[in-house]
Design a protein around this motif. Structure first.
Motif, PDB file in Angstrom:
ATOM      1  N   TRP A  30     -10.372  -4.510   0.243  1.00 48.03           N
ATOM      2  CA  TRP A  30     -10.072  -3.128  -0.160  1.00 48.03           C
ATOM      3  C   TRP A  30     -10.582  -2.863  -1.577  1.00 48.03           C
ATOM      4  CZ3 TRP A  30      -4.187  -3.226   1.320  1.00 48.03           C
ATOM      5  CH2 TRP A  30      -4.052  -3.354   2.712  1.00 48.03           C
ATOM      6  N   SER A  37       0.845  -1.190   0.000  1.00 51.31           N
ATOM      7  CA  SER A  37       0.000   0.000   0.000  1.00 51.31           C
ATOM      8  C   SER A  37       0.878   1.237   0.000  1.00 51.31           C
ATOM      9  CB  SER A  37      -0.875  -0.030   1.260  1.00 51.31           C
ATOM     10  OG  SER A  37      -1.552   1.181   1.448  1.00 51.31           O
ATOM     11  N   GLN A  57      -7.127   0.231   7.620  1.00 51.50           N
ATOM     12  CA  GLN A  57      -6.759  -0.895   6.767  1.00 51.50           C
ATOM     13  C   GLN A  57      -5.800  -1.842   7.492  1.00 51.50           C
ATOM     14  OE1 GLN A  57      -5.247   0.757   3.078  1.00 51.50           O
ATOM     15  NE2 GLN A  57      -7.290   0.676   2.169  1.00 51.50           N
ATOM     16  N   GLU A 105     -14.335  -2.372  -1.542  1.00 52.22           N
ATOM     17  CA  GLU A 105     -14.680  -1.045  -1.028  1.00 52.22           C
ATOM     18  C   GLU A 105     -14.455   0.026  -2.090  1.00 52.22           C
ATOM     19  OE1 GLU A 105     -12.511  -0.288   2.582  1.00 52.22           O
ATOM     20  OE2 GLU A 105     -13.245  -2.137   3.523  1.00 52.22           O
ATOM     21  N   GLU A 106     -13.327  -0.043  -2.795  1.00 49.34           N
ATOM     22  CA  GLU A 106     -13.032   0.932  -3.853  1.00 49.34           C
ATOM     23  C   GLU A 106     -14.078   0.872  -4.958  1.00 49.34           C
ATOM     24  OE1 GLU A 106      -9.086   0.264  -5.323  1.00 49.34           O
ATOM     25  OE2 GLU A 106      -8.171   0.614  -3.361  1.00 49.34           O
ATOM     26  N   LYS A 155      -5.698  -6.217  -1.272  1.00 48.80           N
ATOM     27  CA  LYS A 155      -6.588  -7.096  -0.511  1.00 48.80           C
ATOM     28  C   LYS A 155      -7.978  -7.046  -1.145  1.00 48.80           C
ATOM     29  CE  LYS A 155      -8.477  -7.464   4.162  1.00 48.80           C
ATOM     30  NZ  LYS A 155      -8.391  -6.921   5.537  1.00 48.80           N
TER      31      LYS A 155
END
Length: 189
Positions: free
Chosen positions: A175, A114, A134, A178-179, A172
């Motif tokens: 993640w 990240s 996160q 969510e994006e 992940k």
């Protein structure tokens, strides 16, 4: 990448099985000999699938078995440079996470996970961001790209595969979900 390939190899049939040399016996002997081995050209042999041809046997001096050359199909795993792979985190350490990708593990270095700084949380066995909520830990599904590859044929467990998850569409799975939801929400406004 998984591939079905046709290979040729020699297998030793022990004396007690010489009366019944057949494709099933040769397949079992090839499985015992090859499955789990790594080869620079074909990758890791995951499974011997089917034996097509068994040649004539050859006897070697001072050896009890008879050697047969066989042609067979095998399922192999051969990670390719720049290939995008999905895997599961199998171990978290202070410098990153090991990701199970097929029969081998790749290293996702902490600097390649990240843009945020991730600190090792040994108590919870995860890497956690100090800037957001996160986290990434054992059992998490991730998508990454293969960026380095060093195969050790003699000891496949010593092979090294380097991964990155810093590019768009990688990281992940939670993640990424969510994006995607955020993009869909802003696109609907």
């Amino acid at each position: 990448m998984y591939k079905r390939v046709t290979l040729r190899d020699t297998v030793e049939v022990p004396p007690e099985h010489l009366a019944d040399v057949n494709p099933d016996l040769v397949k079992q002997l090839l499985q015992d000999k090859l499955e789990g081995l790594m080869d620079e050209d074909v990758g890791s042999v995951v499974s011997v699938i089917e034996v097509h041809d068994i040649g004539d046997g050859a006897v070697l001096p001072n050896r009890p078995g008879v050697y047969y050359e066989a042609e067979f199909d095998a399922l192999t795993f051969d990670p390719q440079m720049q290939e995008v792979v999905d895997g599961e985190i199998v171990e978290v350490v202070n410098f990153g996470a090991f990701v199970g990708i097929g029969p081998v593990d790749g290293l996702l270095h902490v600097s390649q996970i990240s843009d945020e700084y991730l600190a090792y949380d040994g108590e919870n066995n995860m890497l956690a961001s100090r800037d957001s909520d996160q986290t990434i830990g054992e059992g998490d599904a991730v998508r990454a790209r293969i960026v380095t590859k060093s195969i050790d044929e003699r000891n496949p467990r010593d092979s090294k595969i380097g991964l990155t998850a810093k590019q768009v569409g990688l990281g992940k799975h939670g993640w990424l979900d969510e994006e995607r939801k955020e993009r869909e929400a802003t696109a609907g406004e």
